[in-house]
Design a protein around this motif. Structure first.
Motif, short mmCIF file in Angstrom:
data_model
loop_
_atom_site.label_atom_id
_atom_site.label_comp_id
_atom_site.label_asym_id
_atom_site.label_seq_id
_atom_site.Cartn_x
_atom_site.Cartn_y
_atom_site.Cartn_z
N GLY A 173 0.79 -1.22 0.00
CA GLY A 173 0.00 0.00 0.00
C GLY A 173 0.83 1.27 0.00
N VAL A 174 0.15 2.41 0.15
CA VAL A 174 0.82 3.70 0.06
C VAL A 174 1.61 4.00 1.33
N GLU A 175 2.54 4.94 1.19
CA GLU A 175 3.40 5.29 2.33
C GLU A 175 2.58 5.87 3.49
N GLN A 176 2.86 5.38 4.68
CA GLN A 176 2.25 5.94 5.89
C GLN A 176 3.35 6.07 6.94
N SER A 177 3.72 7.31 7.25
CA SER A 177 4.79 7.53 8.24
C SER A 177 4.19 7.58 9.63
N ARG A 178 4.89 7.01 10.59
CA ARG A 178 4.45 7.17 11.99
C ARG A 178 4.94 8.52 12.51
N ASN A 179 4.22 9.06 13.47
CA ASN A 179 4.66 10.31 14.09
C ASN A 179 5.96 10.09 14.85
N ARG A 180 6.80 11.13 14.81
CA ARG A 180 8.09 10.97 15.47
C ARG A 180 7.95 10.73 16.98
N GLU A 181 6.89 11.30 17.58
CA GLU A 181 6.69 11.11 19.02
C GLU A 181 6.44 9.64 19.33
N GLY A 209 8.30 10.75 6.24
CA GLY A 209 7.82 12.10 6.55
C GLY A 209 7.18 12.85 5.41
N ARG A 210 7.31 12.32 4.16
CA ARG A 210 6.77 13.15 3.08
C ARG A 210 5.24 13.15 3.06
N ASP A 211 4.62 12.24 3.81
CA ASP A 211 3.17 12.25 3.95
C ASP A 211 2.72 12.94 5.24
N LEU A 212 3.68 13.46 6.01
CA LEU A 212 3.30 14.15 7.25
C LEU A 212 3.19 15.65 6.97
N PRO A 213 2.35 16.37 7.73
CA PRO A 213 2.19 17.80 7.46
C PRO A 213 3.43 18.61 7.87
N GLY A 214 3.62 19.75 7.21
CA GLY A 214 4.68 20.67 7.61
C GLY A 214 5.82 20.76 6.61
N VAL A 215 6.13 21.99 6.15
CA VAL A 215 7.30 22.23 5.31
C VAL A 215 8.08 23.42 5.87
N THR A 216 9.37 23.48 5.56
CA THR A 216 10.19 24.61 5.99
C THR A 216 9.97 25.78 5.02
N ALA A 217 10.58 26.93 5.34
CA ALA A 217 10.46 28.12 4.49
C ALA A 217 10.97 27.83 3.08
N THR A 218 11.95 26.94 2.97
CA THR A 218 12.49 26.63 1.63
C THR A 218 11.73 25.50 0.94
N GLY A 219 10.65 25.06 1.55
CA GLY A 219 9.81 24.06 0.89
C GLY A 219 10.19 22.62 1.19
N ARG A 220 11.15 22.44 2.07
CA ARG A 220 11.56 21.08 2.44
C ARG A 220 10.58 20.52 3.48
N HIS A 221 10.33 19.21 3.41
CA HIS A 221 9.48 18.60 4.43
C HIS A 221 10.11 18.76 5.80
N LEU A 222 9.28 18.97 6.80
CA LEU A 222 9.80 19.22 8.15
C LEU A 222 10.32 17.95 8.80
N HIS A 223 9.69 16.83 8.48
CA HIS A 223 10.01 15.60 9.20
C HIS A 223 10.67 14.59 8.28
N THR A 224 11.89 14.86 7.85
CA THR A 224 12.60 13.89 7.01
C THR A 224 13.28 12.84 7.90
N LEU A 225 13.83 11.81 7.26
CA LEU A 225 14.58 10.81 8.01
C LEU A 225 15.74 11.47 8.77
N THR A 226 16.39 12.44 8.12
CA THR A 226 17.49 13.15 8.77
C THR A 226 17.01 13.81 10.06
#
Ligand code: SAH
Ligand code: SF4
Ligand code: F3S
Length: 457
Positions: A173-181, A209-226
């Motif tokens: 199925g499609v990507e589903q990321s767990r919350n970091r918490e 994280g690409r399915d989680l909400p939130g991006v930085t000012a430069t458009g990067r996802h907020l919750h990447t693996l990094t």
């Protein structure tokens, strides 16, 4: 049916990848919470669950032969509960019931955490098929983990890629990321329980994280693996972190830098390349070139010169010419992998490449597989050579099954290492070992440190 099943026993056989192994541990946890006890012998179990894999045809066929035997047993013992879970269940669905009418439950991987509900329906007298796509519920189960030292933690389920040979997106199925918490909470619990090493898991973990909400000012996802690594690296008790599987398309310098900076992240990277030929990579829809792949490895080695690199590769993809296959050999020769999982291409139902008319013969595929494997062991032996005489940190996991006077564990680079010792005293300890013998895929050494030998378990 009451919830007390204390006299009932279950057996799970797991096929396939780490994702399946992690799912099995959660399903075992659910069964134990329901009062079932583990039975090592499937023939003495009242409930048998096959957690299945369909990545290649031979993986799928294995399941049917296991299943045939238990279906026969069920004819004599009708109270036996028979379950097929995992990727074959998802792929075949109802068709499995027609093929094996003795089955009680067919459940896709997204339904693993719902096992108790589904079993309740079975005990109410239904034959159940659960393969519809669902939002994976957050883990409320306590997995029954195989190891007391190392553990898997899922961070992203599913896969949104469309590699033309691969069945995974259609069965997982499609990507589903767990919350970091939630991820951190599970890791903290593991740290408290004495686990020393955690592997974060995803089929395409770089997509975290690409399915989680939130991006930085430069458009990067907020919750990447990094970002996740920075967020969880200080969980106390946990000494080592790993992650798998990485996709070259999304492997960033930021991630490499994080691995370099964070002391607990081990210097081992599993980055499948599949083919060393650009045209084939295109036909596979992998989204990178061999030049790009080489750049990633160079970058990793710039930051961490001793890093171990492993990967997966496929030979005999439709249309692969001898020259294109040689490009794969060349890449393997140039990079020098510490380990490489190789496979002959196997056409999978519902995947684009399966119906192309340029399929290769089994002879060509197995000849190429043999030639590649030969080179892989040579290169792995070369890579092992660098450990000779070195002092490596080994996390002791278990006794050596072939020699009970020895324990075994892994180096940070993921090389299996054996040395003389008592497992009762050493299990779960990080021991400095001087490497005295090297083989292609394992090492032998002697411990050089007097550690406090406090039994942990
Ligand atoms: N998500 C990972 C790996 C997924 S499956 C990735 O993107 O690399 C594990 C491995 O099985 C793949 O890396 C590939 O090498 C192999 N594989 C997948 N489909 C296959 C097929 N149809 N035939 C042969 N090998 C296959
Ligand atoms: Fe399959 Fe490609 Fe997804 Fe890996 S990234 S699981 S090979 S579709
Ligand atoms: Fe096999 Fe499913 Fe894993 S097909 S490799 S068990 S995702």
């Amino acid at each position: 049916m009451t919830m007390t099943q204390s006299d009932r026993r279950y057996h799970i056989t797991t096929f396939g990848c780490q994702m399946n192994k992690a799912d099995s541990e959660r399903m075992a946890g659910i069964l134990e919470e329901m009062g079932f006890n583990w039975s090592e012998d499937p023939n003495e179990a009242d409930l048998i669950l096959y957690n299945t894999c369909t990545i290649r045809d031979n993986a799928e066929q294995k399941v049917y032969s296991y299943l045939g035997r238990q279906a026969k047993r069920k004819q004599e013992h009708p109270e036996l509960t028979l379950i097929v879970a995992g990727c074959v269940a998802q792929q075949e669905g109802e068709k499995l019931l027609r093929r094996v009418p003795e089955l009680d439950l067919v459940m896709g991987p997204q339904h693993a955490n719902r096992l108790e509900d589904l079993l309740q329906q079975v005990f109410d007298g239904n034959q159940v098929v659960a393969t519809e796509p669902v939002h994976i519920i957050e883990d409320i189960t306590k997995p029954r983990r195989e190891s007391k030292v190392t553990a898997w933690v899922n961070v992203i389920y599913g896969c949104n890629e469309r590699c033309t040979y691969c069945v995974v997106p259609s069965v997982r199925g499609v990507e589903q990321s767990r919350n970091r918490e939630a991820i951190r909470a599970e890791m903290e619990e593991l740290g408290r329980l004495g686990y020393k090493e955690i592997t974060l898991l995803g089929q395409n973990i770089d997509a975290y994280g690409r399915d989680l909400p939130g991006v930085t000012a430069t458009g990067r996802h907020l919750h990447t693996l990094t970002d996740l690594l920075y967020y969880v690296h200080d969980v106390s008790g946990v000494e080592r972190l790993r992650f798998a599987t990485s996709h070259p398309r999304y492997f960033t310098e930021r991630l490499i830098k994080a691995c370099y900076e964070l002391p607990k992240v081990c210097e081992h990277f599993h980055i499948p390349f599949q083919s060393g030929d650009n045209e084939l990579l295109k036909a596979m829809k992998r989204g990178y070139t061999h030049e790009r792949y080489r750049q990633i490895i160079e970058k990793i080695r710039e930051y961490m010169p001793d890093a171990s690199i492993s990967a997966d590769a496929i030979v005999g993809f439709p249309g692969e010419t001898e020259a294109q296959f040689e490009n794969t050999l060349k890449l393997v020769d140039d990079i020098g992998f510490d380990q490489l999982n190789t496979a002959a291409y196997s056409p999978r139902p519902g995947t684009p490449a399966a119906i192309w008319d340029n399929q290769l013969s089994e002879e060509v595929k197995s000849d190429r597989l043999q030639r590649l494997n030969h080179l892989v062991s040579q290169k792995a032996a070369d890579r092992s050579g660098r450990y000779l005489g070195r002092i490596e940190e080994v996390l002791v996991e278990d006794v050596n099954p072939k020699d009970p006077t020895q324990v075994m564990g892994r180096t940070r680079g993921n090389r299996l290492t054996f040395f003389k010792g008592n497992i009762e005293q050493l299990k779960g300890q990080l021991i400095k070992v001087k490497v005295t013998e090297v083989r292609a895929f394992s090492l032998t050494g002697v411990p050089i440190e007097k550690t406090e030998l406090v039994p942990l378990f």
